[in-house]
Design a protein around this motif. Structure first.
Motif, PDB file in Angstrom:
ATOM      1  N   TRP A 177       9.325 -17.087  14.705  1.00  0.00           N
ATOM      2  CA  TRP A 177      10.152 -15.854  14.501  1.00  0.00           C
ATOM      3  C   TRP A 177       8.833 -14.597  14.122  1.00  0.00           C
ATOM      4  O   TRP A 177       8.556 -14.646  13.220  1.00  0.00           O
ATOM      5  N   GLY A 178       8.819 -13.934  15.227  1.00  0.00           N
ATOM      6  CA  GLY A 178       7.766 -12.929  15.016  1.00  0.00           C
ATOM      7  C   GLY A 178       8.815 -11.707  14.737  1.00  0.00           C
ATOM      8  O   GLY A 178       9.372 -10.897  15.630  1.00  0.00           O
ATOM      9  N   LEU A 179       8.740 -11.105  13.246  1.00  0.00           N
ATOM     10  CA  LEU A 179       9.325 -10.051  12.962  1.00  0.00           C
ATOM     11  C   LEU A 179       8.316  -8.982  12.738  1.00  0.00           C
ATOM     12  O   LEU A 179       7.432  -8.692  12.130  1.00  0.00           O
ATOM     13  N   THR A 180       8.372  -7.912  13.781  1.00  0.00           N
ATOM     14  CA  THR A 180       7.239  -6.979  13.771  1.00  0.00           C
ATOM     15  C   THR A 180       7.750  -5.610  13.491  1.00  0.00           C
ATOM     16  O   THR A 180       8.739  -5.267  14.047  1.00  0.00           O
ATOM     17  N   HIS A 181       7.123  -4.842  12.479  1.00  0.00           N
ATOM     18  CA  HIS A 181       7.620  -3.601  11.995  1.00  0.00           C
ATOM     19  C   HIS A 181       6.616  -2.546  12.475  1.00  0.00           C
ATOM     20  O   HIS A 181       5.419  -2.473  11.961  1.00  0.00           O
ATOM     21  N   PHE A 182       7.017  -1.698  13.481  1.00  0.00           N
ATOM     22  CA  PHE A 182       5.977  -0.724  14.018  1.00  0.00           C
ATOM     23  C   PHE A 182       6.229   0.552  13.028  1.00  0.00           C
ATOM     24  O   PHE A 182       7.172   1.112  13.306  1.00  0.00           O
ATOM     25  N   LEU A 183       5.023   1.056  12.466  1.00  0.00           N
ATOM     26  CA  LEU A 183       5.320   2.182  11.446  1.00  0.00           C
ATOM     27  C   LEU A 183       5.706   3.344  12.191  1.00  0.00           C
ATOM     28  O   LEU A 183       4.981   3.752  12.983  1.00  0.00           O
ATOM     29  N   LEU A 184       6.627   4.173  11.706  1.00  0.00           N
ATOM     30  CA  LEU A 184       7.056   5.529  12.038  1.00  0.00           C
ATOM     31  C   LEU A 184       6.545   6.338  10.991  1.00  0.00           C
ATOM     32  O   LEU A 184       5.765   7.574  11.502  1.00  0.00           O
ATOM     33  N   ASP A 185       6.588   5.916   9.608  1.00  0.00           N
ATOM     34  CA  ASP A 185       5.802   6.871   8.787  1.00  0.00           C
ATOM     35  C   ASP A 185       5.432   5.760   7.801  1.00  0.00           C
ATOM     36  O   ASP A 185       6.075   4.972   7.269  1.00  0.00           O
ATOM     37  N   GLY A 186       4.199   6.004   7.038  1.00  0.00           N
ATOM     38  CA  GLY A 186       3.821   5.376   5.835  1.00  0.00           C
ATOM     39  C   GLY A 186       2.418   4.724   6.291  1.00  0.00           C
ATOM     40  O   GLY A 186       1.989   3.930   5.412  1.00  0.00           O
ATOM     41  N   HIS A 187       1.695   5.127   6.890  1.00  0.00           N
ATOM     42  CA  HIS A 187       0.371   4.502   7.204  1.00  0.00           C
ATOM     43  C   HIS A 187      -0.525   4.675   6.010  1.00  0.00           C
ATOM     44  O   HIS A 187      -1.088   3.832   5.886  1.00  0.00           O
ATOM     45  N   HIS A 188      -0.493   5.852   5.326  1.00  0.00           N
ATOM     46  CA  HIS A 188      -1.341   6.235   4.174  1.00  0.00           C
ATOM     47  C   HIS A 188      -0.914   5.286   3.137  1.00  0.00           C
ATOM     48  O   HIS A 188      -1.700   4.747   2.436  1.00  0.00           O
ATOM     49  N   LYS A 189       0.118   5.059   3.151  1.00  0.00           N
ATOM     50  CA  LYS A 189       1.009   4.322   1.964  1.00  0.00           C
ATOM     51  C   LYS A 189       0.635   3.055   2.132  1.00  0.00           C
ATOM     52  O   LYS A 189       0.292   2.170   1.144  1.00  0.00           O
ATOM     53  N   MET A 190       0.853   2.341   3.267  1.00  0.00           N
ATOM     54  CA  MET A 190       0.706   1.060   3.622  1.00  0.00           C
ATOM     55  C   MET A 190      -0.898   0.607   3.376  1.00  0.00           C
ATOM     56  O   MET A 190      -1.013  -0.378   2.705  1.00  0.00           O
ATOM     57  N   GLU A 191      -1.774   1.327   4.043  1.00  0.00           N
ATOM     58  CA  GLU A 191      -3.365   1.082   3.408  1.00  0.00           C
ATOM     59  C   GLU A 191      -3.553   0.923   2.147  1.00  0.00           C
ATOM     60  O   GLU A 191      -4.196   0.393   1.327  1.00  0.00           O
ATOM     61  N   ALA A 192      -3.008   2.114   1.191  1.00  0.00           N
ATOM     62  CA  ALA A 192      -3.111   2.300  -0.268  1.00  0.00           C
ATOM     63  C   ALA A 192      -2.486   1.079  -0.948  1.00  0.00           C
ATOM     64  O   ALA A 192      -3.027   0.558  -1.859  1.00  0.00           O
ATOM     65  N   ALA A 193      -1.335   0.593  -0.626  1.00  0.00           N
ATOM     66  CA  ALA A 193      -0.846  -0.405  -1.119  1.00  0.00           C
ATOM     67  C   ALA A 193      -1.802  -1.776  -0.796  1.00  0.00           C
ATOM     68  O   ALA A 193      -1.745  -2.746  -1.701  1.00  0.00           O
TER      69      ALA A 193
END
Length: 284
Positions: free
Chosen positions: A220-236
């Protein structure tokens, strides 16, 4: 999983949507075209093959060159993390739904701890778990290659014959992010803030049709394509901090049965667990 709601009818007529799911057009007799995620008319990602027996896939294409962030939503998605109801009443879901094609979407609010993954290196799903099940590509003799770094966030068993893998896929590589903004979010997270990212998501359920495999089961491949949050995700990922993710699961666009999509919130609410290989009898 923090919360999920009933499916909602969201989006705008497809011609007006900035992001769409499409089938590549081929000449007469050419068979079905590729499944594509399209942004502003340009193919951005190739998705898993229609057959459902080919390996799970997201592959960034050369024309994937922009994000869909909404600066007007920046303050609402930073600082005190809102609940799903607040994201609805605050207009956040409607704002991002205006980017998407009309359809049925399942909203889920998740908390994730992303791990940045580089294809071909340690932790890469495509050269690890996928090869164990499908083997190497018979023509190239290589694993599938997504042409992008991505984030792994969660995995768990579904049942004795299936396993869920979750991915967060940036529209552009993390190297394109503005360093100052990444550092600002890292500082906020260090102070306890849990900002929220937003994604449109698909669920693809794939399983080899036949042949020997070291580890044969449904992926089961659950894929979230980022609309907003590229900087947040890298920081996390950089600081090993959590971030919230508002996922709008496009129910009509994945390779999953309706009952699988209905079960997904329950599966996603389980504790993250190491995978126990589920071996099925091969068919041929």
């Amino acid at each position: 999983m923090i919360h999920s709601s009933a499916p909602r009818r969201l989006g705008v007529p497809a011609p007006q949507a900035r992001l769409r799911f499409e089938e590549e057009q081929r000449g007469a007799g050419g068979g079905p075209g590729r499944r594509l995620l399209v942004v502003d008319g340009d193919p951005a990602f190739e998705l898993s093959n229609w057959c459902g027996t080919c390996p799970f896939l997201f592959r960034r294409l050369e024309t994937a060159a922009q994000t869909l962030s909404l600066e007007s939503m920046r303050d609402r998605l930073t600082g005190t993390p809102p609940g799903l109801d607040a994201l609805v009443t605050g207009g956040v879901i409607d704002a991002f739904a205006a980017l998407l094609p009309e359809g049925d979407y399942l909203p889920m609010l998740l908390q994730v701890e992303p791990r940045l993954t580089v294809p071909g290196r340690d932790g890469d799903y495509f050269s690890g778990e996928q090869v164990d099940t499908w083997g190497l590509d018979q023509f190239w003799g290589l694993p599938e290659y997504p042409h992008t770094p991505y984030y792994r966030t969660f995995e768990t068993g579904v049942d004795a014959s299936a396993h869920l893998y979750e991915f967060v896929v940036p529209m552009v590589p993390p190297t394109w992010n503005e360093r100052q903004r990444v550092e600002e979010y890292a500082e906020l997270m260090g102070g306890g803030a849990v900002p929220t990212a937003v994604a449109v998501s698909t669920l693809d359920v794939c399983e080899p049709a036949s042949g020997p495999a070291a580890d044969h089961y449904r992926h089961w491949g659950l894929t979230h394509f980022l609309l907003d949050g590229h900087h947040k995700m890298e920081a996390a990922a950089t600081t090993a901090r959590p971030v919230r993710l508002l996922s709008l699961l496009a129910l009509g666009e994945g390779l999953a049965a309706a009952e699988d999509c209905a079960l997904l919130p329950t599966v996603r609410a389980r504790h993250d667990s190491p995978r126990t290989p589920a071996r099925l009898p091969t068919r041929g």
